[in-house]
Design a protein around this motif. Structure first.
Motif, PDB file in Angstrom:
ATOM      1  N   SER A 279       0.840  -1.205  -0.081  1.00 29.62           N
ATOM      2  CA  SER A 279       0.198  -0.040  -0.076  1.00 29.62           C
ATOM      3  C   SER A 279       0.815   1.339  -0.043  1.00 29.62           C
ATOM      4  N   PRO A 280       1.723   1.577  -1.067  1.00 32.04           N
ATOM      5  CA  PRO A 280       2.566   2.700  -1.017  1.00 32.04           C
ATOM      6  C   PRO A 280       1.740   3.851  -1.488  1.00 32.04           C
ATOM      7  N   ASN A 281       2.555   5.093  -1.571  1.00 35.15           N
ATOM      8  CA  ASN A 281       2.066   6.252  -2.361  1.00 35.15           C
ATOM      9  C   ASN A 281       2.811   6.462  -3.650  1.00 35.15           C
ATOM     10  N   THR A 282       2.362   6.845  -4.516  1.00 36.52           N
ATOM     11  CA  THR A 282       2.900   7.258  -5.840  1.00 36.52           C
ATOM     12  C   THR A 282       3.555   8.382  -6.112  1.00 36.52           C
ATOM     13  N   ASN A 283       4.042   8.824  -4.903  1.00 38.04           N
ATOM     14  CA  ASN A 283       5.161  10.044  -5.167  1.00 38.04           C
ATOM     15  C   ASN A 283       6.345   9.738  -4.760  1.00 38.04           C
ATOM     16  N   LYS A 284       6.778   8.333  -4.418  1.00 30.81           N
ATOM     17  CA  LYS A 284       8.144   8.266  -4.157  1.00 30.81           C
ATOM     18  C   LYS A 284       8.300   6.686  -4.215  1.00 30.81           C
ATOM     19  N   PRO A 285       9.692   6.548  -4.293  1.00 36.74           N
ATOM     20  CA  PRO A 285      10.041   4.852  -4.039  1.00 36.74           C
ATOM     21  C   PRO A 285       9.640   4.373  -2.877  1.00 36.74           C
ATOM     22  N   LEU A 286       9.677   2.792  -3.071  1.00 40.94           N
ATOM     23  CA  LEU A 286       9.452   2.095  -1.819  1.00 40.94           C
ATOM     24  C   LEU A 286      10.808   2.165  -0.824  1.00 40.94           C
ATOM     25  N   HIS A 287      10.603   1.950   0.444  1.00 39.59           N
ATOM     26  CA  HIS A 287      11.915   2.264   1.169  1.00 39.59           C
ATOM     27  C   HIS A 287      11.667   0.960   2.235  1.00 39.59           C
ATOM     28  N   LEU A 288      12.809   1.251   3.212  1.00 37.60           N
ATOM     29  CA  LEU A 288      13.057   0.088   4.248  1.00 37.60           C
ATOM     30  C   LEU A 288      11.774  -0.237   4.685  1.00 37.60           C
TER      31      LEU A 288
END
Length: 586
Positions: free
Chosen positions: A118-127
């Motif tokens: 469930s990410p946001n589409t304004n940045k890459p996936l993080h830790l």
């Protein structure tokens, strides 16, 4: 039923026969003492009821188990601890049962949806996304192995002011550049413009503050923020230009996400988008008002009073008629149960959202949805890194792709240092580095109880000794090498007399399905990871203490090869539940 279960069953029968006592559960442990015996039965709970000393109770139970069952070879009692030696045949039969049942799954006839990422589409996936994805995917794998049908889902946060910020920054400062022209992953490309917006926005705030405008007001008056807010309104009104830009930039992000997911080894059966779900839930507001579950204030806002449940007043609809996240989550949950025949829904979300999910579940219950008690928040602790160990964007966020590449590089460095892959082709080496590096990352994160905050140390995770992924992968590869050298084929064997190492390994193998059931029940991959470590330790003790290839007794040699092969299969399957791959040579 494993040997421990058989002992429990026989022991209950004996206690009923000898003492006429029902529902007595005595603790049974694998015997790790120097005294002879495979298991130890703790007799102290019977002392008070029988008014006898523990030693005499131990003797009575030992004699009864010997005479009334076919279970024991002998027993001894030490200070109230009954040590029992189980007949050899029970272990042999146990191994046959485990081998026959290994590939079978008893279906639960129930479907569970597991939401994660469930990410946001304004940045890459993080830790943080890495732990979330690994945990959600592993729980889904474990539930499937336990017999559930599973739907893996995510909802992507693809709309809102934060998305408009990256869109506006690209429009103003992008000069027509694309991920292709810049040779950069789409999610990172868009993320850079989100950072660019923040940098330019702060400059505007500083300039307004210099003109004597208070900082709080400057944040509202900054031209960039006003333009972003206008862009959001244009998006909501369906402006064609804004919508086209939104579609294009999100497509860049999804392509980047998919590359990350592929390397991380996770997948989804269903994907929902907030741009489609943000209006869901508004119809529930009127339903709640009609039922008297919700109430409306004079300004038109709608609330739910949860003070009797120990919570607070929760806003569900603003006075201007716009919804909040909670409203959207209410609607999404109802939609999921309407569109899918699911019996349980698990949300994999960090523990900073504990309160949100308490409220969500309570409101759904108040609205009359019986399945509300089948909602579960798989709450997990944050993951941190030792300072200076990894690169990070802006010094705060650890990028998921950089993390995985660093794991590959560390695996390569350590393998070269140990000289483990000298005779491998370059392709074989790279497959090993990837398997070892990503496997180490996954195992290290999943062996920790989800509820606990954890410190991830990349160097420590890639160790060929200890409770690590590479140690377990290496044991699997060692068994494969043994089986190749032996030209192994699974053949029937005659009865053999087992030693303590063989018995212990059989007991570990017999525990596999019990561990999976428990892990599915409590939603903890850590149980599988730590079972794996115990199994591998048990196998290594067996391997180091028993001759195999040079055995002259062909029947015993075949038995030990069969035992090794079943161990390898169990390691492989257990690792797959954690999303970890194996290699045949390391």
């Amino acid at each position: 039923m494993n040997i421990k279960d058989i002992i429990e069953q026989k022991l209950a029968e004996v206690i009923l026969n000898v003492y006429q006592l029902k529902d007595i559960n005595l603790e049974i442990q694998e015997n790790k003492t120097e005294f002879e015996g495979d298991f130890t039965i703790v007799t102290f709970p019977l002392v008070k009821q029988l008014k006898k000393n523990p030693e005499s109770i131990g003797v009575e139970l030992g004699e009864a188990l010997t005479t009334q069952t076919e279970l024991l070879e002998n027993f001894n009692v030490i200070k109230g601890f009954l040590n029992v030696k189980v007949k050899n045949q029970f272990f042999v039969d146990q191994l046959k049962t485990v081998t026959e049942d290994f590939a079978t799954i008893e279906k639960k006839n129930a479907t569970v949806m597991v939401e994660y990422s469930s990410p946001n589409t304004n940045k890459p996936l993080h830790l943080g996304h890495v732990r979330n994805n690994l945990l959600g995917f592993s729980v889904a794998q474990i539930l499937e192995e336990a017999g559930y049908d599973v739907l893996k889902a995510q909802i992507i946060n693809d709309r809102g002011i934060h998305i408009c910020k990256s869109m506006l920054a690209w429009e103003k400062f992008g000069n027509g550049e694309t991920p292709e022209t810049d040779l950069i992953k789409g999610d990172k490309f868009v993320g850079n413009y989100y950072v660019k917006f923040d940098q330019e926005y702060k400059k505007e705030i500083a300039a307004l503050v210099e003109q004597g405008i208070p900082e709080d007001q400057a944040k509202k008056d900054a031209p960039l923020m006003k333009e972003a807010q206008q862009m959001l309104l244009d998006w909501e009104n369906g402006d064609e230009k804004v919508r086209n830009l939104w579609n294009e930039m999100n497509s860049w992000v999804y392509e980047g996400f998919n590359q990350t997911y592929k390397r991380l080894g996770v997948s989804f059966d269903q994907i929902q988008y907030e741009s489609n779900t943000y209006i869901l839930g508004k119809d529930l507001i009127q339903e709640g008002l009609d039922k008297g579950v919700l109430y409306q204030k004079e300004d038109g806002s709608v609330w739910c009073d949860l003070t009797e449940e120990g919570l607070d007043q929760k806003l569900l609809l603003r006075s201007d008629g716009t919804s909040v996240y909670m409203t959207q989550d209410l609607g999404t949950a109802v939609e999921r149960f309407k569109e899918n025949n699911i019996q349980k829904l698990i949300y994999t979300v960090g523990n900073e959202q504990d309160y949100h999910f308490q409220v969500l579940f309570k409101i759904l219950g108040k609205l009359g949805y019986e399945w509300a008690n089948q909602l579960f928040h798989l709450s997990y602790g944050m993951v941190e890194l030792p300072n200076g160990k990894m690169k990070s964007r802006e010094g705060t966020v650890v990028d998921a792709d950089e993390l995985m590449q660093d794991m590959f590089d560390i695996a390569k460095s350590k393998s070269e240092e140990l000289g483990k892959l000298e005779n491998f082709s370059e392709e074989e080496k790279n497959i090993n580095y990837e398997s070892i590096g990503i496997g180490a990352l996954k195992y290290f994160m999943l062996k920790v109880d989800p509820k606990k905050k954890m410190l991830f140390n990349p160097e420590e995770s890639i160790d060929f000794n200890g409770n690590t992924g590479p140690f377990i992968q290496y044991t699997y590869a060692r068994i494969q090498s043994l089986l190749v050298k032996a030209n192994y084929m699974n053949r029937e064997i005659k009865d053999v007399e087992l030693n303590q190492f063989e018995k212990e390994l059989i007991m570990q193998l017999a525990n596999y399905k019990t561990v999976v059931e428990k892990a599915a029940e409590v939603l903890s991959p850590a149980l599988v990871a730590n079972y794996l470590y115990d199994l591998v330790k048990s196998y290594n003790s067996f391997y180091q203490s028993n001759i195999i290839l040079k055995l002259e007794d062909e029947n015993l040699k075949q038995f030990r090869l069969n035992l090794s092969n079943l161990t390898a299969q169990t390691i492989k399957k257990s690792l797959s539940l954690l999303g970890i791959e194996t290699v045949n040579r390391m």
